[in-house]
Design an enzyme around this catalytic site. Sequence first.
Site, PDB file in Angstrom:
ATOM      1  N   ASN A  13       0.883  -1.200  -0.056  1.00 46.00           N
ATOM      2  CA  ASN A  13       0.047  -0.078  -0.091  1.00 46.00           C
ATOM      3  C   ASN A  13       0.859   1.267  -0.126  1.00 46.00           C
ATOM      4  O   ASN A  13       1.454   1.592   0.959  1.00 46.00           O
ATOM      5  CB  ASN A  13      -0.678   0.028   1.402  1.00 46.00           C
ATOM      6  N   LYS A  15       0.167   4.262  -0.298  1.00 47.29           N
ATOM      7  CA  LYS A  15      -0.597   5.699   0.456  1.00 47.29           C
ATOM      8  C   LYS A  15      -0.160   6.659  -0.351  1.00 47.29           C
ATOM      9  O   LYS A  15      -0.137   6.588  -1.694  1.00 47.29           O
ATOM     10  CB  LYS A  15       0.187   5.604   1.791  1.00 47.29           C
ATOM     11  N   HIS A  98      -9.385   1.240   5.034  1.00 50.97           N
ATOM     12  CA  HIS A  98      -7.997   1.586   5.782  1.00 50.97           C
ATOM     13  C   HIS A  98      -8.261   2.545   6.855  1.00 50.97           C
ATOM     14  O   HIS A  98      -9.132   3.541   6.745  1.00 50.97           O
ATOM     15  CB  HIS A  98      -7.122   2.090   4.538  1.00 50.97           C
ATOM     16  N   GLU A 100      -6.698   4.904   7.891  1.00 54.33           N
ATOM     17  CA  GLU A 100      -6.193   6.117   7.565  1.00 54.33           C
ATOM     18  C   GLU A 100      -7.512   6.839   6.997  1.00 54.33           C
ATOM     19  O   GLU A 100      -7.622   8.360   7.041  1.00 54.33           O
ATOM     20  CB  GLU A 100      -4.963   6.358   6.804  1.00 54.33           C
ATOM     21  N   GLU A 170      -5.132  -4.604  10.481  1.00 49.87           N
ATOM     22  CA  GLU A 170      -4.115  -3.812  10.713  1.00 49.87           C
ATOM     23  C   GLU A 170      -4.431  -2.925  12.058  1.00 49.87           C
ATOM     24  O   GLU A 170      -5.317  -2.026  12.049  1.00 49.87           O
ATOM     25  CB  GLU A 170      -4.401  -2.675   9.321  1.00 49.87           C
ATOM     26  N   GLY A 176       2.798   2.265  10.685  1.00 52.38           N
ATOM     27  CA  GLY A 176       3.671   3.467  10.464  1.00 52.38           C
ATOM     28  C   GLY A 176       4.388   3.966  11.654  1.00 52.38           C
ATOM     29  O   GLY A 176       4.943   4.709  11.682  1.00 52.38           O
ATOM     30  N   SER A 216       3.617  -2.164  10.197  1.00 54.16           N
ATOM     31  CA  SER A 216       4.912  -2.245  10.419  1.00 54.16           C
ATOM     32  C   SER A 216       5.673  -3.652  10.063  1.00 54.16           C
ATOM     33  O   SER A 216       6.589  -4.072  10.626  1.00 54.16           O
ATOM     34  CB  SER A 216       5.442  -1.998  11.752  1.00 54.16           C
TER      35      SER A 216
HETATM   36  P1  13P Z   1       3.138   0.334   7.553  1.00 50.45           P
HETATM   37  O1  13P Z   1       3.686  -0.935   6.961  1.00 50.45           O
HETATM   38  O2  13P Z   1       3.946   1.449   6.999  1.00 50.45           O
HETATM   39  O3  13P Z   1       2.968   0.409   8.957  1.00 50.45           O
HETATM   40  O4  13P Z   1       1.628   0.629   6.961  1.00 50.45           O
HETATM   41  C1  13P Z   1       0.768  -0.638   7.113  1.00 50.45           C
HETATM   42  C2  13P Z   1      -0.489  -0.234   6.369  1.00 50.45           C
HETATM   43  O5  13P Z   1      -1.198   0.809   6.809  1.00 50.45           O
HETATM   44  C3  13P Z   1      -0.809  -0.946   5.272  1.00 50.45           C
HETATM   45  O6  13P Z   1      -2.130  -0.541   4.734  1.00 50.45           O
END
Ligand code: 13P
Length: 256
Positions: A13, A15, A98, A100, A170, A176, A216
């Site tokens: 992903n 982002k 997601h 976010e 997640e 992150g 992560s």
């Molecule tokens: P990270 O791997 O950067 O923690 O992000 C995970 C994520 O949100 C994947 O959708």
Amino acid sequence: MEQPLRKTVIAGNWKMNQTPAETTQLLEEMKPLVKNAYCDVVVCVPYIDLHAALQATANTSICIGAENCHWEQSGAFTGEISAAMLSAIGVEYVILGHSERRTHFGETDVTVQKRIRAALNEKLKIILCVGESLEQREQGITVELIAMQVKIALGGVSEDELKQIIIAYEPVWAIGTGKTATAEQANAVCAVIRQTITDLYNQNCANAITIQYGGSMNAKNAEELLAQSDVDGGLIGGASLKAPDFAAIVGIASKT
Ligand code: 13P
């Protein structure tokens, strides 16, 4: 009990990262590194990079996905992209729900359900994200919350349509942050998701559905996470922006 044969899926992903030119460059770097993958490889990119990503991965086994879609087919929704528009250009996957999107853009379980309906109607494959915040984990409501997120999101989804859906667990506190859920924590919640699928559908559906862990995940911790019985893949943010790191995770998944 017989070990179910489920698809292992490693998805990136990206982002809000990468221009179209950078997309081409990164995928060109990734292609040779993942060409012998013995798992499904998906790369989800910003809308503006989809065209470049589809071009760069044509005639490879890498699948391309978007990071969201709107629930209507078309209309007065300034700034939005529909599932119909994604399928029209050949996109295969879409991430929905997601954290976010939920945290920063007001998405709810109900709007996630509507987006899932739209994506299913367009025959897109869906990576449905669920997860609890640190506060929710500390309150001890992780199990109930995850079950609720899954149940609402899958409202109206038939057993046949469920085959188009991957669920990604997640934990918000692990995204992150460099803080990974322990393998046991990840497996426990993935098992809760699988049990929820049994409750909603049946054991066969639960055995067949791919459940990813995300938060992560990197080349160092992937092996332990992917070795868990209910973890069938990964949804990778930061590490998916570095070809060698992403390829290393794909390599680990190919062996598990
Ligand atoms: P990270 O791997 O950067 O923690 O992000 C995970 C994520 O949100 C994947 O959708």
